[in-house]
Design an enzyme around this catalytic site. Structure first.
Site, PDB file in Angstrom:
ATOM      1  N   ARG A 198      38.796  42.599  42.371  1.00  0.00           N
ATOM      2  CA  ARG A 198      37.748  43.004  43.316  1.00  0.00           C
ATOM      3  C   ARG A 198      37.937  42.345  44.688  1.00  0.00           C
ATOM      4  NH1 ARG A 198      32.484  45.109  43.056  1.00  0.00           N
ATOM      5  NH2 ARG A 198      32.780  45.463  40.832  1.00  0.00           N
ATOM      6  N   ASP A 202      25.065  50.472  46.013  1.00  0.00           N
ATOM      7  CA  ASP A 202      24.080  49.967  45.056  1.00  0.00           C
ATOM      8  C   ASP A 202      22.660  49.977  45.612  1.00  0.00           C
ATOM      9  OD1 ASP A 202      25.917  49.588  43.082  1.00  0.00           O
ATOM     10  OD2 ASP A 202      26.036  47.415  43.263  1.00  0.00           O
ATOM     11  N   TYR A 259      42.197  44.343  31.051  1.00  0.00           N
ATOM     12  CA  TYR A 259      43.252  45.033  31.789  1.00  0.00           C
ATOM     13  C   TYR A 259      43.892  44.075  32.798  1.00  0.00           C
ATOM     14  CZ  TYR A 259      39.265  45.807  34.997  1.00  0.00           C
ATOM     15  OH  TYR A 259      38.160  45.655  35.792  1.00  0.00           O
TER      16      TYR A 259
END
Length: 422
Positions: free
Chosen positions: A110, A296, A219
Site C-alpha cells: 500500500r 471511503d 500474497y
C-alpha cells in the site's frame, strides 16, 4: 478569523483517494490544493490488491508504469478450506483473464502505491500539498465552500472534495451523523521476508484460506521480496465503545485449531496493531452545493472484495473526467459524477458484505458453499464482469433497473440497504 486563502479545488485528505483525485484533476489542467491532517503524507497498512478496474484507472492517472515496477502479478487466485486444507476453487488470472479485462490482477504494498501517487502530485506544478491541516468546519456557500482548520488556516474553494476516509467530517456536513457500522471482525496484518514463509508462499498465487468466522489472505508484495498476510476473525467479545475485544489471545484461540499451514502462518503475523472492520450504508447523495465525497468518505466498504482502493481510484478518474466534460458547469459535472458512481459503489459495498458472510459460513452452510464453489468452471469469469469489466467512463449511469434492484431494499428510516448478492 484569518483571511481565507482562495483555491479553485480543495481536496481534504492525502490518502490514496485524495492524491488520485488531485492527480486526475491536474491532468485536466485544474489547480488543486490538498490538505492532510497528519504531519506527513504517508499510508498505514501492508498489502493491497489492484484488480483490472484499478489498473485501468491508474493507466488514466499516468502512473501505471511506476506501479508495475513494484507490483507482483500472480497467475491464480487460490481458495482453500482453512480447516481441512482442501482446495475449494481457483481463478486463473493469466493471459485469458488479462485479455478479457484489458489488464491483469496485481498485488503490491500500500505504501508503494501511495508513494507513486504522491510523487506524481509533487511533480505537477498544478498541485499544492500541505500537512498539519486538521479540518474542523466546512461551510456550504452554494457556489463555493469555506473550510476552516484547527490551526486557524482557512480556505475559500470553488470546489471541495471530501476524501477524508471512514470518519469523514465532510460526510457529516451532507447529513450523515451516524457512526460507522462495526461488523465485529478484526484484522491483524503485516509483511515478512519471503524466506520466512511456508511452502505455499510464492509469487505465482494469491491464497485465501476461509473458515468458520475467519479467513487468512496471503500474497507477495514489493517485487516478491515480502509476503503480505491478513488474518481476520470475528470477536464474540465485541462491545460498543470498548477497545477490549479482538485481542491477540482471541486470534490465537481462533487459528490454533485450523490447518497446519494456517497455524504456521500465524507465527509470522504482526500483532502490534489490529484493525476493526467497518462500513456504512450507501448514501442517497454525495453532493451538497460545491462539496462532494470520494472514496471511503462516500462508500466505505468491508475488505472482502478487496475493492476499497480500487473504487477510490475509479472515483478520482470519474470526478475529473465529468467535471472536464461539463466544461464550466461544475454543478452538472458533479451530478454526472454522482450518477456514474453512486449505484455501482453501493453494489460493491453490499456484495462485499454478502461475500464476507459466504466466506465466514459455519457448519452445513460452509459445506454447501464448498460444494457450490467446486462446481464452478475455473475459466468462467462471468461472475466478475460487472466489477472488473466495469468502465465508469464508458457508461455514466447504471440502468434504472439496476438502481431499483440495488436500492429498493432500503430499510425505512435507517438509510440502510439489505445485503444483496452480486
Amino acid at each position: 478569523m484569518a483571511t481565507a486563502q482562495r483555491v479553485p479545488v480543495l481536496v481534504i485528505g492525502g490518502g490514496i483517494g485524495g492524491l488520485a483525485a488531485a492527480r486526475a484533476m491536474s491532468l485536466k489542467g485544474r489547480k488543486v490544493h490538498v490538505i492532510e491532517q497528519a504531519p506527513e503524507f504517508s499510508e498505514i497498512g501492508a498489502g493491497l490488491q489492484l484488480a483490472p478496474n484499478a489498473l485501468r484507472a491508474l493507466e488514466r492517472l499516468q502512473v501505471l508504469d511506476e506501479v508495475r515496477a513494484d507490483a507482483v502479478f500472480p497467475r491464480q487466485l487460490l481458495m482453500l478450506d482453512a480447516v481441512s486444507g482442501e482446495r475449494i476453487t481457483t481463478v486463473p488470472i493469466g493471459e485469458a483473464f488479462k485479455e478479457r479485462y484489458g489488464h491483469p490482477y496485481a498485488v503490491m504494498h500500500r505504501t508503494d502505491l501511495h508513494a507513486h501517487l504522491l510523487n506524481a502530485c509533487r511533480e505537477s506544478p498544478l498541485v499544492t500539498l500541505e500537512n498539519n491541516r486538521a479540518v474542523v468546519d466546512i461551510t456550504d456557500e452554494g457556489e463555493a465552500a469555506l473550510v476552516r482548520c484547527a490551526d486557524g488556516s482557512t480556505y475559500h474553494a470553488d470546489l471541495v472534495v471530501g476524501a477524508d476516509g471512514l470518519h469523514s467530517r465532510t460526510r457529516k456536513l451532507l447529513g450523515d451523523d451516524a457512526p460507522p457500522v462495526c461488523e465485529e471482525y478484526v484484522a491483524y496484518r503485516g509483511t515478512v521476508p519471503m524466506a520466512q514463509m511456508t511452502e505455499l508462499a510464492g509469487n505465482d498465487s494469491m491464497v485465501g484460506w476461509i473458515g468458520p468466522e475467519m479467513h487468512l489472505v496471503q500474497y507477495p508484495v514489493r517485487r516478491g521480496e515480502l509476503f503480505n498476510q491478513v488474518a481476520v476473525f470475528r470477536s464474540h467479545n465485541y462491545k460498543p465503545d470498548s477497545d477490549d475485544w479482538g485481542t491477540v489471545e482471541e486470534l490465537e484461540a481462533k487459528f490454533t485449531p485450523l490447518h497446519r499451514l494456517v497455524r504456521a502462518s500465524l507465527e509470522t503475523i504482526g500483532r502490534d496493531r489490529r484493525w476493526a472492520m467497518y462500513d456504512r450504508p450507501p448514501l442517497d447523495s454525495w453532493v451538497r452545493g460545491r462539496i462532494v465525497l470520494l472514496g471511503d468518505a462516500a462508500h466505505p466498504m468491508l475488505q472482502y472484495l478487496a475493492q476499497g482502493a480500487c473504487q477510490a481510484l475509479e472515483d478520482a478518474v470519474c470526478l475529473a473526467e465529468f467535471l472536464d466534460r461539463s466544461l464550466n458547469d461544475t454543478d452538472a459535472g458533479l451530478r454526472r459524477y454522482q450518477d456514474a458512481r453512486r449505484v455501482h459503489t453501493a453494489r460493491v459495498q453490499l456484495t462485499a458484505r454478502f461475500f464476507g458472510e459466504v466466506c465466514h459460513a459455519t457448519g452445513v452452510a460452509a459445506m454447501f458453499r464448498n460444494s457450490l464453489f467446486r462446481l464452478r468452471d475455473p475459466e468462467d469469469y462471468r461472475l466478475f464482469d460487472w466489477l472488473y469489466g466495469h468502465d465508469p467512463l464508458a457508461a455514466e449511469k447504471e440502468s434504472d433497473s439496476q438502481a431499483v434492484n440495488w436500492l429498493r431494499h432500503r430499510s425505512p428510516g435507517t438509510n440502510a440497504v439489505t445485503p444483496y448478492p452480486g
